[in-house]
Design a protein around this motif. Structure first.
Motif, mmCIF file in Angstrom:
data_model
loop_
_atom_site.group_PDB
_atom_site.id
_atom_site.type_symbol
_atom_site.label_atom_id
_atom_site.label_comp_id
_atom_site.label_asym_id
_atom_site.label_seq_id
_atom_site.Cartn_x
_atom_site.Cartn_y
_atom_site.Cartn_z
ATOM 1 N N GLY A 24 0.866 -1.320 0.017
ATOM 2 C CA GLY A 24 -0.053 0.092 0.099
ATOM 3 C C GLY A 24 0.830 1.341 -0.047
ATOM 4 O O GLY A 24 0.413 2.303 0.519
ATOM 5 N N LEU A 25 2.004 1.163 -0.419
ATOM 6 C CA LEU A 25 3.004 2.369 -0.515
ATOM 7 C C LEU A 25 3.019 2.868 -2.060
ATOM 8 O O LEU A 25 3.649 3.982 -1.927
ATOM 9 N N ASP A 26 2.167 2.600 -2.829
ATOM 10 C CA ASP A 26 2.000 3.233 -4.218
ATOM 11 C C ASP A 26 1.074 4.326 -3.931
ATOM 12 O O ASP A 26 0.365 4.560 -2.887
ATOM 13 N N ALA A 27 0.978 5.078 -4.875
ATOM 14 C CA ALA A 27 0.202 6.531 -4.760
ATOM 15 C C ALA A 27 -1.353 6.042 -4.506
ATOM 16 O O ALA A 27 -2.208 6.550 -3.725
ATOM 17 N N ALA A 28 -1.856 4.997 -5.218
ATOM 18 C CA ALA A 28 -3.197 4.370 -5.124
ATOM 19 C C ALA A 28 -3.275 3.939 -3.755
ATOM 20 O O ALA A 28 -4.266 4.117 -3.039
ATOM 21 N N GLY A 29 -2.574 3.060 -3.190
ATOM 22 C CA GLY A 29 -2.827 2.575 -1.807
ATOM 23 C C GLY A 29 -2.398 3.638 -0.756
ATOM 24 O O GLY A 29 -3.392 3.654 0.241
ATOM 25 N N LEU A 30 -1.660 4.621 -0.842
ATOM 26 C CA LEU A 30 -1.665 5.628 -0.062
ATOM 27 C C LEU A 30 -2.856 6.368 0.257
ATOM 28 O O LEU A 30 -3.507 6.897 1.216
ATOM 29 N N ARG A 31 -3.541 6.635 -1.007
ATOM 30 C CA ARG A 31 -4.614 7.527 -1.331
ATOM 31 C C ARG A 31 -5.682 6.880 -0.449
ATOM 32 O O ARG A 31 -6.544 7.551 0.251
ATOM 33 N N ARG A 32 -5.894 5.391 -0.740
ATOM 34 C CA ARG A 32 -7.159 4.906 0.170
ATOM 35 C C ARG A 32 -6.740 4.852 1.593
ATOM 36 O O ARG A 32 -7.837 5.387 2.272
ATOM 37 N N SER A 33 -5.724 4.760 1.996
ATOM 38 C CA SER A 33 -5.494 4.521 3.605
ATOM 39 C C SER A 33 -5.638 6.020 4.062
ATOM 40 O O SER A 33 -6.426 6.179 4.914
ATOM 41 N N ILE A 34 -5.266 6.966 3.455
ATOM 42 C CA ILE A 34 -5.258 8.365 3.917
ATOM 43 C C ILE A 34 -6.755 8.844 3.795
ATOM 44 O O ILE A 34 -7.390 9.376 4.739
#
Length: 292
Positions: A277-287
């Motif tokens: 989850g450290l790609d931009a899409a994964g970070l966006r989901r988590s944030i």
């Protein structure tokens, strides 16, 4: 970053007779010209990483400034006890410079992965940790580290941000939102992914290439109620530092980074970014879920 390390170290050996290099085969070919010019200060001990640290400790006790280099999993994980005893316990410093972490060498499997390296230095005394996000940040950090006797870890990567942000290790605001907005802190080469992930969100984004010592004063000046920490190594590594720094300030913390489970996969670094989850899409989901 590795090329810059080789170039800078070669120059330091020529400029400063106190500088020494200790290797365990990794990058020995690249440093061979320097070894021919300085055979007494470029030492390759072979595939003996524990010995590499022991030799560095001995050199430091004689007044030299040793630069020690290998894959993170070898120079930190494998040789941790020697770092604890031959450097930390003896009260001497060295500059440990790694490549490969957390999973730059993913195609070589778990033996070449080291997501927990930075957390190990929190168990030791007074280590400075640099995690450059661009090759142009490497030379000034390495030169500064070679100019004193304190313990320093420099964590190099094949990942890179598009733009270098050299200078002091304080938190630097890259994108500013309104007063009291959530603060997202990127360490090293995760900045570009975090900027993409927070595009259009009311979030202040700050950057550092020096997570130890962590810029607590900068954190306190920028933090609102919500703090998001994005690190390219084990998730939560700096959570305790942030919690202590904000102990008297009501806040929530989201700590993102490499997961603690062994995925038992090879793949590429980009694959592992996605899986953790450290790609931009994964970070966006988590944030987005955190701020909802």
């Amino acid at each position: 970053m590795r090329d810059t390390f080789i170039e800078t170290t070669t120059t330091l050996l020529a400029e400063n007779p106190r500088t020494a290099v200790v290797l365990a085969d990794i990058s020995a070919n690249a440093l061979e010209p320097a070894a021919r010019r300085h055979p007494d200060r470029v030492l390759n001990v072979g595939i003996r990483e524990q010995l590499m640290i022991g030799v560095a400790g001995g050199l430091a006790l004689t007044g030299l400034r040793p630069i020690v280099h290998s894959y993170a999993t070898f120079v930190v994980d494998r040789a941790y006890e020697q770092i604890k005893l031959d450097l930390d316990h003896q009260g001497v410093g060295a500059v440990l410079v790694s490549v490969g972490a957390s999973y730059d060498g993913a195609e070589m499997g778990r033996t070449h992965m080291s997501p927990g390296d930075v957390r190990l230095f929190d168990t030791l005394t007074g280590w400075t940790v640099h995690v450059p996000g661009h090759r142009d940040e490497v030379e000034p950090l390495l030169r500064a580290a070679a100019d004193h006797d304190e313990p320093v870890y420099v964590r190099l990567s094949t990942a890179s941000n598009a733009t270098a942000l050299p200078g002091p290790g304080r938190l630097r605001v890259v994108r500013r939102a309104g007063v009291g907005a959530p603060l997202a802190v990127a360490v090293g080469p995760v900045l570009d992914a975090l900027l993409t992930a927070t595009e259009g969100l009311e979030v202040t984004v700050a950057y550092t290439h020096t997570p130890r010592p962590f810029d607590v004063a900068g954190l306190r000046a920028l933090a609102g109620r919500d703090v998001i920490l994005v690190e390219p190594y084990l998730a939560g590594t700096s959570s305790a530092v942030v919690a202590r720094g904000l102990s008297d300030v009501p806040h929530r913390l989201l700590a993102l980074g490499v997961g603690g489970s062994d995925l038992r996969r090879y793949g590429t670094p980009a694959d592992h970014d996605r899986w953790h989850g450290l790609d931009a899409a994964g970070l966006r989901r988590s944030i987005s879920a955190f701020l909802a």
